[in-house]
Design a protein around this motif. Structure first.
Motif, PDB file in Angstrom:
ATOM      1  N   THR A 166      32.073  18.955 -23.020  1.00  0.00           N
ATOM      2  CA  THR A 166      33.262  18.827 -22.893  1.00  0.00           C
ATOM      3  C   THR A 166      33.880  16.945 -22.141  1.00  0.00           C
ATOM      4  N   ARG A 223      41.248  23.188 -17.570  1.00  0.00           N
ATOM      5  CA  ARG A 223      41.739  22.489 -18.472  1.00  0.00           C
ATOM      6  C   ARG A 223      43.188  23.655 -19.922  1.00  0.00           C
ATOM      7  N   LEU A 272      36.052  15.209 -25.153  1.00  0.00           N
ATOM      8  CA  LEU A 272      37.509  16.088 -25.137  1.00  0.00           C
ATOM      9  C   LEU A 272      38.666  14.610 -25.254  1.00  0.00           C
ATOM     10  N   ARG A 300      40.337  21.060 -27.777  1.00  0.00           N
ATOM     11  CA  ARG A 300      39.897  22.132 -26.825  1.00  0.00           C
ATOM     12  C   ARG A 300      38.900  22.732 -26.160  1.00  0.00           C
TER      13      ARG A 300
END
Lengths: 123, 410
Positions: free
Chosen positions: B214, B374, B217, B58
């Motif tokens: 992103t 996040r 993910l 992540r």
């Protein structure tokens, strides 16, 4: 911005996102009132070695100095006004080709890597 | 098909952690001596590596920075250098052991002594890392390594005593004739190998090589939550089939050919062929993982250009580190040191690197400057902190246990 936390040891990227090096140390200049200002980023294993200190640091700095070819070559310096933005990396506003090449990279490229077949091929 | 290839990175990373040469033998040895009394360790290991690999995937997908960048940023150059030293030692020693493992797999197939294979394997490995595309390497070796699934099939074909297996799994502890020290030594060894630092370095650098952002993910999470449990399953199947075949006979396992036995007994020649292929792919895959990781960590610590996505001439220092690591690995093996014992020694050096690797990942995974909204949720943080404590305990216990039990021999 906390220079120890937000600047030191960050990855430096050029305007295309290519790695340039790490912020191994900072150049501070004092103005007339005695207030320090960060004026440049310093790069290279020699400055890093000085920052680490001790026997290991001295060894790292010494090796880097010998590999650079000349004993009095100053460390690579990037003036602060070339910084475009600081996020998870320090992003510069210029292309890497405009900055001096790291001596170890140049030496290994010329003496070892490009002599092996396939060095210039995309894999 | 594209979906299957999308999880190759997770599978290859997990193979290097769970079924590299040291673990293949350690799992079979644990199975033969203790039955499946160590099953819980694999479960604990899978959960831990999943939690931390998810965090590093992540962080890398959102910030574009691989894990070792963060280690130096958060812990400073000195502590990060200690981590670099520790993990580099683990990685290069493991690389050496994997080269030996590939040699041993080839020895099973050809009866040519593994030491003759080692220089050949080293050269082929270097060519692969020099010339082949990252995605080709991970697809070929990640998926071929899955041939080890034959141990799962073999287990179901063997006449297993399910009652006593359940008894061993649900009542962890040494059987008569073994002591607690040895039991815990194996537990620490299996746990530490599940969480070896080069796994997260390789996984996050691989994410950069594949240019994850992103929007990837989900891919990252699928890689983590499919790849690592699958790796754990393969390790468990090896332990399980060894427990079924060897434990009732009180036989011990210490060579790769003995590990292959259960599959050969249950499935004949074809089973044996699949096992040898699986051993080859898993150990070669682990050799690639460790070889690249050595280059990744040094380059990321010092801020160099790195990676297979650049031409070698544009990442000269990175490719030099990879080349030197392979040469050192071959040189270590040529001293005729036992490759299987070698991986057990790496545990000692893992002890230094493990906490220093996982602490900064946990810190950065909570940093909104990198991750925005996040950042870790409560679950990820609870698991993260719990595992940090377990890792510290395992790191402290590793060396005393090694000395007391004489590497699990006592």
């Amino acid at each position: 911005m906390l220079i120890g936390f937000d600047l030191l040891d960050r990855q430096i990227l050029d305007r295309d996102g290519e790695p340039v090096g790490k912020v191994d140390d900072l150049e501070l200049t004092y103005d007339d009132t005695g207030t320090p200002h960060v004026t440049a980023l310093l790069l290279g294993q020699e400055v890093l070695g000085h920052r680490i200190g001790g026997t290991l640091g001295r060894w790292m700095a010494g090796t880097a100095r010998r590999l650079s070819g000349s004993a009095d070559r100053p460390p690579m310096r990037i003036p602060i006004d070339l910084i475009a933005a600081v996020d998870s990396a320090v992003n510069l506003s210029v292309h890497r080709d405009l900055l001096p090449d790291p001596p170890l990279e140049t030496w290994l490229r010329d003496h070892l890597i490009t002599r092996i077949p396939g060095a210039s091929h995309e894999s | 098909m594209k979906r299957i290839f999308a999880i190759a990175l997770g599978i290859l990373t997990a193979i290097g952690g769970f079924v590299d040469i040291g673990d293949i033998v350690a799992n079979a040895e644990a199975g033969a001596r203790f039955g499946i009394a160590h099953a819980w360790v694999l479960l604990v290991g899978v959960i831990g590596i999943c939690a931390y690999a998810e965090m590093s995937g992540r962080v890398t997908a959102v910030s574009g920075r691989p894990v070792f960048d963060l280690i130096r940023e958060r812990l400073g150059p000195r502590v990060a250098l200690a981590n670099l030293g520790g993990s580099l030692l683990v990685t290069v020693l493991t690389l050496g052991a994997e080269l030996g493992g590939v040699g041993l797999a080839l020895q099973l197939a050809t009866s040519v002594n593994y030491l003759l294979w080692v220089p050949v394997v080293g050269f082929v490995l270097w060519v692969a890392l020099w010339r082949a595309k990252f995605s080709v390497l991970e697809n070929v070796f990640g998926l071929t390594g899955m041939a080890l699934i034959v141990f799962v099939i073999a287990f179901f074909r063997l006449p297993a005593d399910y009652g006593s297996l359940w008894q061993q799994a649900s009542h962890p502890g040494p059987p008569t004739g073994e002591d607690w020290g040895t039991y815990w030594f194996f537990a620490v060894a299996l746990f530490a190998s599940a969480l070896t630092p080069y796994e997260v370095f390789f996984f996050s650098s691989g994410a950069v090589e594949e240019r994850w952002s992103t929007k990837d993910l989900l891919t990252s999470r699928i890689n983590v939550f499919v790849g690592f449990p699958l790796g754990g399953l393969l390790a468990f199947a090896i332990m399980l089939s060894a427990a079924t075949v060897f434990q009732p006979l009180s036989m011990s396992v210490d060579t790769l050919s003995q590990v292959a036995m259960p599959a050969a007994i249950a499935l004949g020649k074809l089973g044996l062929a699949a096992v040898i292929l699986g051993f080859f792919a898993a150990t070669f895959g682990a050799a690639m993982e460790t070889g690249l990781s050595a280059g990744y960590t040094v380059a990321q610590y010092l801020g160099w250009n790195w990676g297979k996505l650049r031409r070698p001439r544009d990442a000269a220092r990175f490719h030099t580190v990879v080349l030197v690591s392979i040469l050192v690995g071959v040189a270590i093996l040529m001293t005729t040191i036992d490759p299987i014992q070698l991986t057990e020694y790496t545990l000692v050096f893992s002890a230094v690197a493990l906490p220093l690797t996982y602490l900064p990942i946990l810190v950065v995974a909570n940093d909104r400057g990198y991750l925005g909204n996040r950042v870790n949720g409560r679950l990820a943080n609870t698991i993260g902190v719990t595992y940090l404590i377990i890792v510290l305990a395992a790191a402290t216990a590793a060396i005393p246990l090694m000395i007391i039990t004489r590497m699990g021999g006592g």
